[in-house]
Design a protein around this motif. Structure first.
Motif, PDB file in Angstrom:
ATOM      1  N   LEU A   1       0.832  -1.210   0.000  1.00 39.50           N
ATOM      2  CA  LEU A   1       0.000   0.000   0.000  1.00 39.50           C
ATOM      3  C   LEU A   1       0.862   1.252   0.000  1.00 39.50           C
ATOM      4  O   LEU A   1       0.545   2.236  -0.675  1.00 39.50           O
ATOM      5  N   ALA A   2       1.944   1.221   0.761  1.00 38.72           N
ATOM      6  CA  ALA A   2       2.849   2.372   0.804  1.00 38.72           C
ATOM      7  C   ALA A   2       3.518   2.594  -0.544  1.00 38.72           C
ATOM      8  O   ALA A   2       3.752   3.743  -0.945  1.00 38.72           O
TER       9      ALA A   2
ATOM     10  N   HIS B   1       0.628   3.977  -3.008  1.00 41.99           N
ATOM     11  CA  HIS B   1       0.168   5.322  -2.641  1.00 41.99           C
ATOM     12  C   HIS B   1       1.326   6.189  -2.153  1.00 41.99           C
ATOM     13  O   HIS B   1       1.153   6.976  -1.217  1.00 41.99           O
TER      14      HIS B   1
ATOM     15  N   PRO C   1      -0.681  10.669   0.906  1.00 37.05           N
ATOM     16  CA  PRO C   1      -0.747  10.001   2.213  1.00 37.05           C
ATOM     17  C   PRO C   1      -2.065   9.242   2.386  1.00 37.05           C
ATOM     18  O   PRO C   1      -3.085   9.601   1.807  1.00 37.05           O
ATOM     19  N   MET C   2      -2.000   8.192   3.180  1.00 39.08           N
ATOM     20  CA  MET C   2      -3.187   7.370   3.439  1.00 39.08           C
ATOM     21  C   MET C   2      -3.667   7.620   4.863  1.00 39.08           C
ATOM     22  O   MET C   2      -2.860   7.841   5.765  1.00 39.08           O
ATOM     23  N   SER C   3      -4.958   7.522   5.047  1.00 35.83           N
ATOM     24  CA  SER C   3      -5.501   7.680   6.396  1.00 35.83           C
ATOM     25  C   SER C   3      -5.449   6.344   7.129  1.00 35.83           C
ATOM     26  O   SER C   3      -5.390   5.275   6.519  1.00 35.83           O
TER      27      SER C   3
ATOM     28  N   PHE D   1      -8.424   4.080   6.144  1.00 38.44           N
ATOM     29  CA  PHE D   1      -8.247   3.351   4.882  1.00 38.44           C
ATOM     30  C   PHE D   1      -7.313   2.162   5.062  1.00 38.44           C
ATOM     31  O   PHE D   1      -7.576   1.061   4.568  1.00 38.44           O
ATOM     32  N   ILE D   2      -6.222   2.370   5.778  1.00 38.26           N
ATOM     33  CA  ILE D   2      -5.244   1.294   5.984  1.00 38.26           C
ATOM     34  C   ILE D   2      -5.859   0.150   6.776  1.00 38.26           C
ATOM     35  O   ILE D   2      -5.684  -1.021   6.447  1.00 38.26           O
TER      36      ILE D   2
ATOM     37  N   GLN E   1      -8.164  -1.873   4.561  1.00 38.21           N
ATOM     38  CA  GLN E   1      -7.418  -2.729   3.653  1.00 38.21           C
ATOM     39  C   GLN E   1      -6.815  -3.930   4.380  1.00 38.21           C
ATOM     40  O   GLN E   1      -6.838  -5.051   3.868  1.00 38.21           O
TER      41      GLN E   1
ATOM     42  N   ASP F   1      -0.718   7.755  10.469  1.00 36.97           N
ATOM     43  CA  ASP F   1      -1.245   9.033  10.003  1.00 36.97           C
ATOM     44  C   ASP F   1      -0.163  10.110   9.952  1.00 36.97           C
ATOM     45  O   ASP F   1      -0.285  11.081   9.209  1.00 36.97           O
TER      46      ASP F   1
ATOM     47  N   ASN G   1       4.927   9.699   6.191  1.00 34.91           N
ATOM     48  CA  ASN G   1       4.614   9.616   4.764  1.00 34.91           C
ATOM     49  C   ASN G   1       4.829   8.185   4.268  1.00 34.91           C
ATOM     50  O   ASN G   1       5.518   7.391   4.895  1.00 34.91           O
ATOM     51  N   PRO G   2       4.246   7.837   3.114  1.00 36.52           N
ATOM     52  CA  PRO G   2       4.329   6.448   2.628  1.00 36.52           C
ATOM     53  C   PRO G   2       5.743   5.943   2.364  1.00 36.52           C
ATOM     54  O   PRO G   2       6.016   4.758   2.543  1.00 36.52           O
TER      55      PRO G   2
END
Length: 196
Positions: A59-60, A63, A67-69, A72-73, A76, A127, A130-131
């Motif tokens: 995922l990182a 994306h 950035p992912m919340s 969302f993570i 998934q 949060d 960063n990815p």
């Protein structure tokens, strides 16, 4: 997005709501059952944590520009897991209720391993990082888990080889003892025949 849950998760939720009205097992008994269950499922849970680590790393990578919340993570991770699906669902519901980083403490509480505590610590800060940095964290976590699993596998193999060696040694000793006894009895029988 509506979260899909399993029937075991719903049953456990119902039990949590009705625990006061149902005369149940004492706290000590529940703790013992939970400890036995966690020992039984320990290996499976560690494999599941390893798979979650790989999912989070992927995922990182996908994306990396945005950035992912945490929400969302967690969704998934819950979709991609089997054994930890209920744990991730509980973490997600606590996270949505505003418990923040305390929601992630459910993971080491349900899976009492060092790897689960480390993974929960990474998830609690998802949060804020960063990815690209998350990918580095997941790579180091994956290496740590791989090393621990290799160490466990080697110790298991050493135990099995020790048991095999002991069994072979005992078998050879029994055969030598049998041969010695047969030779001694044959000599004894000859001596008895000569006497009579």
């Amino acid at each position: 997005m509506r979260t899909r849950t399993t029937s075991l998760f719903r049953l456990r939720r119902l039990a949590a709501y009705t625990r006061r009205s149902i005369p149940g097992i004492k706290k000590e008994g529940r703790r013992r059952i939970a400890a036995g269950w966690s020992l039984f499922n320990g290996e499976r849970m560690e494999r599941e944590l390893f798979n979650s680590c790989i999912v989070l790393k992927n995922l990182a990578m996908v994306h990396q520009d945005m950035p992912m919340s945490g929400d969302f993570i967690l969704e998934q991770l819950m979709e991609c897991s089997k054994s930890l699906k209920n744990v991730y669902a509980d973490i997600l519901s606590a996270y949505r209720l505003g418990q923040g980083e305390n929601a992630f403490l459910l993971l080491p509480a349900r899976v009492p391993t060092k790897a689960a505590a480390n993974f929960a610590a990474i998830l609690s800060k998802v949060d804020k990082i960063n990815p690209a940095e998350l990918r580095l964290h997941m790579a180091s976590f994956e290496e740590t888990l791989t090393g621990e699993r290799m160490t466990k596998g080697m110790s298991r193999t050493e135990k099995k080889s020790l048991i095999t060696t002991m069994a072979a040694t005992a078998t050879i000793f029994a055969m030598l003892l049998n041969f010695t006894i047969v030779v001694v009895f044959m000599d004894a029988l000859k001596m008895v025949e000569q006497i009579f």
